[in-house]
Design an enzyme around this catalytic site. Structure first.
Site, PDB file in Angstrom:
ATOM      1  N   LYS A  29       9.071  -8.951   7.833  1.00  0.00           N
ATOM      2  CA  LYS A  29       9.601  -9.388   6.535  1.00  0.00           C
ATOM      3  C   LYS A  29      11.076  -9.008   6.382  1.00  0.00           C
ATOM      4  CE  LYS A  29       6.597  -7.005   4.063  1.00  0.00           C
ATOM      5  NZ  LYS A  29       5.799  -6.297   5.088  1.00  0.00           N
ATOM      6  N   ARG A  73      10.006   0.488  16.731  1.00  0.00           N
ATOM      7  CA  ARG A  73      11.213   0.011  16.044  1.00  0.00           C
ATOM      8  C   ARG A  73      12.175   1.118  15.619  1.00  0.00           C
ATOM      9  NH1 ARG A  73       8.918  -2.616  10.358  1.00  0.00           N
ATOM     10  NH2 ARG A  73       8.244  -0.668   9.404  1.00  0.00           N
ATOM     11  N   ARG A  85       3.095  -5.899  -4.211  1.00  0.00           N
ATOM     12  CA  ARG A  85       2.082  -5.390  -3.285  1.00  0.00           C
ATOM     13  C   ARG A  85       0.742  -5.203  -3.972  1.00  0.00           C
ATOM     14  NH1 ARG A  85       6.057  -2.721   0.404  1.00  0.00           N
ATOM     15  NH2 ARG A  85       5.000  -1.968   2.239  1.00  0.00           N
ATOM     16  N   ARG A  91      11.923   5.252  11.113  1.00  0.00           N
ATOM     17  CA  ARG A  91      11.408   5.559   9.787  1.00  0.00           C
ATOM     18  C   ARG A  91      10.392   6.696   9.835  1.00  0.00           C
ATOM     19  NH1 ARG A  91       9.970   0.052   6.639  1.00  0.00           N
ATOM     20  NH2 ARG A  91       8.274   1.412   5.986  1.00  0.00           N
TER      21      ARG A  91
HETATM   22  P1  AMP Z   1       8.233  -0.976   3.234  1.00  0.00           P
HETATM   23  O1  AMP Z   1       9.613  -0.651   3.671  1.00  0.00           O
HETATM   24  O2  AMP Z   1       8.156  -2.240   2.448  1.00  0.00           O
HETATM   25  O3  AMP Z   1       7.244  -0.927   4.360  1.00  0.00           O
HETATM   26  O4  AMP Z   1       7.790   0.190   2.230  1.00  0.00           O
HETATM   27  C1  AMP Z   1       7.735   1.553   2.630  1.00  0.00           C
HETATM   28  C2  AMP Z   1       6.896   2.356   1.653  1.00  0.00           C
HETATM   29  O5  AMP Z   1       7.480   2.299   0.341  1.00  0.00           O
HETATM   30  C3  AMP Z   1       5.476   1.839   1.445  1.00  0.00           C
HETATM   31  O6  AMP Z   1       4.574   2.322   2.451  1.00  0.00           O
HETATM   32  C4  AMP Z   1       5.161   2.409   0.068  1.00  0.00           C
HETATM   33  O7  AMP Z   1       4.916   3.793   0.117  1.00  0.00           O
HETATM   34  C5  AMP Z   1       6.479   2.212  -0.654  1.00  0.00           C
HETATM   35  N1  AMP Z   1       6.579   0.852  -1.283  1.00  0.00           N
HETATM   36  C6  AMP Z   1       7.470  -0.125  -0.982  1.00  0.00           C
HETATM   37  N2  AMP Z   1       7.296  -1.209  -1.760  1.00  0.00           N
HETATM   38  C7  AMP Z   1       6.261  -0.903  -2.581  1.00  0.00           C
HETATM   39  C8  AMP Z   1       5.582  -1.631  -3.591  1.00  0.00           C
HETATM   40  N3  AMP Z   1       5.934  -2.885  -3.929  1.00  0.00           N
HETATM   41  N4  AMP Z   1       4.544  -1.005  -4.229  1.00  0.00           N
HETATM   42  C9  AMP Z   1       4.184   0.256  -3.917  1.00  0.00           C
HETATM   43  N5  AMP Z   1       4.763   0.983  -2.947  1.00  0.00           N
HETATM   44  C10 AMP Z   1       5.803   0.417  -2.273  1.00  0.00           C
END
Ligand code: AMP
Length: 214
Positions: A13, A126, A87, A160
């Site tokens: 994404k 990654r 989400r 990360r």
């Molecule tokens: P991502 O970079 O999108 O994989 O997000 C990393 C982490 O941030 C996720 O595993 C959640 O802990 C938190 N996070 C990001 N976006 C959301 C969301 N829309 N709702 C809840 N937690 C989120």
């Protein structure tokens, strides 16, 4: 045009959102990036979410909806790409209301479909350039042999904190439990289009372009 990129962690994404920013002048709204920024700068909210993120769990709807609400205050002519948001169904409802409040609407939801085994292989390989955020992958897109980022020349790369197999297991569980119901929801609203997220970056990019130009 306002677009949601929907898919499990590692579906690509963020990579595709960055390409849409470059090609179409859209604005990427990644709640994950916003939360990582808050965590890195040590704000009160960042401290609150750090452990939850590292464990691979979702932070509260209230926090992420607040972050998106703030960003939507300033219009963006090219439209928004929602990357990693919504989400949960509550977040999807909130997004609909927020867009309506700003006199705009959601145009399309692109589901990026990738098998779990591929996700795990991708995620554990990654890394990202610290300076410009360009993404690399040990297998499909390795850091250049001279150790310098091909975009900005930076030489520092980071992985990360939540890209570990343990955290990933929880992130996948959270995805299937709380986020995948959005596929049915957006199918019902007529917004859902599905692309195969497995191919080369350019192949996925072309599949997304076809959806957006349809
Ligand atoms: P991502 O970079 O999108 O994989 O997000 C990393 C982490 O941030 C996720 O595993 C959640 O802990 C938190 N996070 C990001 N976006 C959301 C969301 N829309 N709702 C809840 N937690 C989120």
């Amino acid at each position: 045009m306002n677009v949601i990129l929907l898919g499990p962690p590692g579906a690509g994404k963020g990579t595709q959102a960055r390409l849409l920013v470059e090609d179409r002048g859209m604005m990427q709204l990644s709640t994950g990036d916003m939360l990582r920024e808050a965590k890195a700068s040590g704000t009160e909210m960042g401290q609150k979410v750090a452990a939850i993120m590292d464990a691979g769990q979702l932070v509260t709807d209230e926090i992420v909806i607040g972050l998106i609400e703030e960003k939507l205050e300033s219009d963006h002519e090219g439209g928004f790409i929602f990357d990693g948001f919504p989400r949960t169904l509550a977040q999807a409802d909130a997004l609909g209301s927020l867009l309506e409040k700003h006199g705009t609407k959601l145009d399309v939801v692109i589901e990026m479909r990738v098998e779990d085994a591929d996700l795990i292989a991708r995620i554990t390989a990654r890394s990202t350039c610290v300076q410009c955020g360009e993404g690399y992958n040990d297998i499909s897109k390795p850091i250049p042999a001279d150790g310098a980022c091909s975009v900005c020349g930076g030489t520092e790369f980071t992985r990360r904190a939540d890209d570990t197999s343990e955290s990933l297991r929880m992130r996948l569980l959270e995805y299937y439990k709380k986020t995948s119901p959005l596929i049915g929801y957006y199918y019902a609203t007529g917004h859902l289009r599905t692309v195969n997220g497995l191919g080369e970056i350019d192949e996925v990019k072309d599949a997304i372009a076809k959806v957006l130009d349809a």
